[in-house]
Design an enzyme around this catalytic site. Sequence first.
Site, PDB file in Angstrom:
ATOM      1  N   ALA A  16       0.871  -1.113  -0.008  1.00 25.69           N
ATOM      2  CA  ALA A  16       0.004  -0.092  -0.072  1.00 25.69           C
ATOM      3  C   ALA A  16       0.806   1.143   0.007  1.00 25.69           C
ATOM      4  O   ALA A  16       0.634   2.218   0.671  1.00 25.69           O
ATOM      5  CB  ALA A  16      -1.127  -0.099   1.252  1.00 25.69           C
ATOM      6  N   GLY A 142       6.355   1.066 -16.777  1.00 30.06           N
ATOM      7  CA  GLY A 142       6.418   1.962 -17.841  1.00 30.06           C
ATOM      8  C   GLY A 142       6.622   3.457 -17.323  1.00 30.06           C
ATOM      9  O   GLY A 142       6.430   3.436 -15.951  1.00 30.06           O
ATOM     10  N   LYS A 197      16.894   3.716 -15.125  1.00 27.30           N
ATOM     11  CA  LYS A 197      16.708   4.807 -15.449  1.00 27.30           C
ATOM     12  C   LYS A 197      16.546   5.866 -14.269  1.00 27.30           C
ATOM     13  O   LYS A 197      16.799   6.917 -14.339  1.00 27.30           O
ATOM     14  CB  LYS A 197      15.417   4.915 -16.052  1.00 27.30           C
ATOM     15  CG  LYS A 197      14.226   4.266 -15.575  1.00 27.30           C
ATOM     16  CD  LYS A 197      13.493   5.153 -14.560  1.00 27.30           C
ATOM     17  CE  LYS A 197      12.327   4.263 -13.875  1.00 27.30           C
ATOM     18  NZ  LYS A 197      11.312   5.179 -12.909  1.00 27.30           N
ATOM     19  N   ASN A 262      13.710  10.106  -7.626  1.00 27.82           N
ATOM     20  CA  ASN A 262      15.103  10.043  -7.906  1.00 27.82           C
ATOM     21  C   ASN A 262      15.806  11.291  -8.757  1.00 27.82           C
ATOM     22  O   ASN A 262      16.872  11.399  -8.015  1.00 27.82           O
ATOM     23  CB  ASN A 262      15.291   8.768  -9.020  1.00 27.82           C
ATOM     24  CG  ASN A 262      14.910   7.541  -8.444  1.00 27.82           C
ATOM     25  OD1 ASN A 262      15.776   6.915  -7.492  1.00 27.82           O
ATOM     26  ND2 ASN A 262      13.674   6.992  -8.603  1.00 27.82           N
TER      27      ASN A 262
END
Length: 344
Positions: A16, A142, A197, A262
């Site tokens: 959660a 994605g 990424k 990030n």
Amino acid sequence: MPHSTLARRRIAVLGAGAWGTAVAIAVAARHDVLLWGRNTAAMEEIAAARDNTHYLPGYPFPPGLQVGTDFDAAVAHAGSDGLLIAACPVAGLRPLLHSLKGRPIPNLVWLCKGFEYETGLLPHQIFREVLGDTIPSGALSGPSFAQEVARGLPCALTIASTSAALRDSVVAAVHGGMMRVYSSEDVIGVEVGGAVKNVMAIATGIADGLGLGLNARAALITRGLAEITRLGSTLGGNIETFMGLTGMGDLILTCTGDLSRNRRVGLGLAQGKALDTIVSELGHVAEGVPCAKAVRELAARRGVDMPITNAVAAVLFDGQQPLDMVTRILARDPRDETLVPAPK
């Protein structure tokens, strides 16, 4: 497959946090969804408020979304033909899978992106170690910020699995409304793109925080994609995957979006903040931090050239200053521009 004619499904979201909550909200309008969390007190607050005030505040739950802390009940909710969605960080995936061991599991997909630091394994490899290869499984990944998905804004994801039946099942469950879901057999490529990424987002956050300009940002994103492709193809991913949603798409979003945790790590480092302070202020997991260390070590073992990753890891773990990171990258010898070096 005519998705509009498919019946409601039973879905259990195990975890959660912000992204698990967003996915639960997004699919609960069309399916019977249960959101499970291990913290009893926190889940009781969420159930009472009908809002995840800690991880995703301000996005009320739809009426049909159930909330619970009983793990057995959550797994049973999916039944024999429903869908289990693991919505934990990479570090929590192995313990979660061990909790599922020995239970009748119809199938399972995970939302986490990264490498397990202790082993350097991708999520599908962790799944195989714990639960074997007989249960249909895959990665749902994605370019996606939890807040936008919870608001019902458009989003496109990819389900990657070697099981065609699982891919069809996930598309049937998740595709629809403002959510578009594509399919892929390239689990490795999808997972590598989603993991690395985050490291590149820290790099672009540092560059943005230092005021190095949009030219520098574009260069870092582009050369970051080259690093992702080199590592991913070495590990067995398809080069075409890195040009798609889970490669270039996710990279662009995470490196440029203000909602990126990030990228905010990189911005904080550029301001001279200590890493512990930055992570504490975020209040969420920033997967790029442990991933940078794991990817640096994996790339060294596999002989893959990853200068941006190495520079980010040096700032995070070796005490190098952010501006020195940029200088170190710029000082490298000139080379041909290629995504993947030609075989020797």
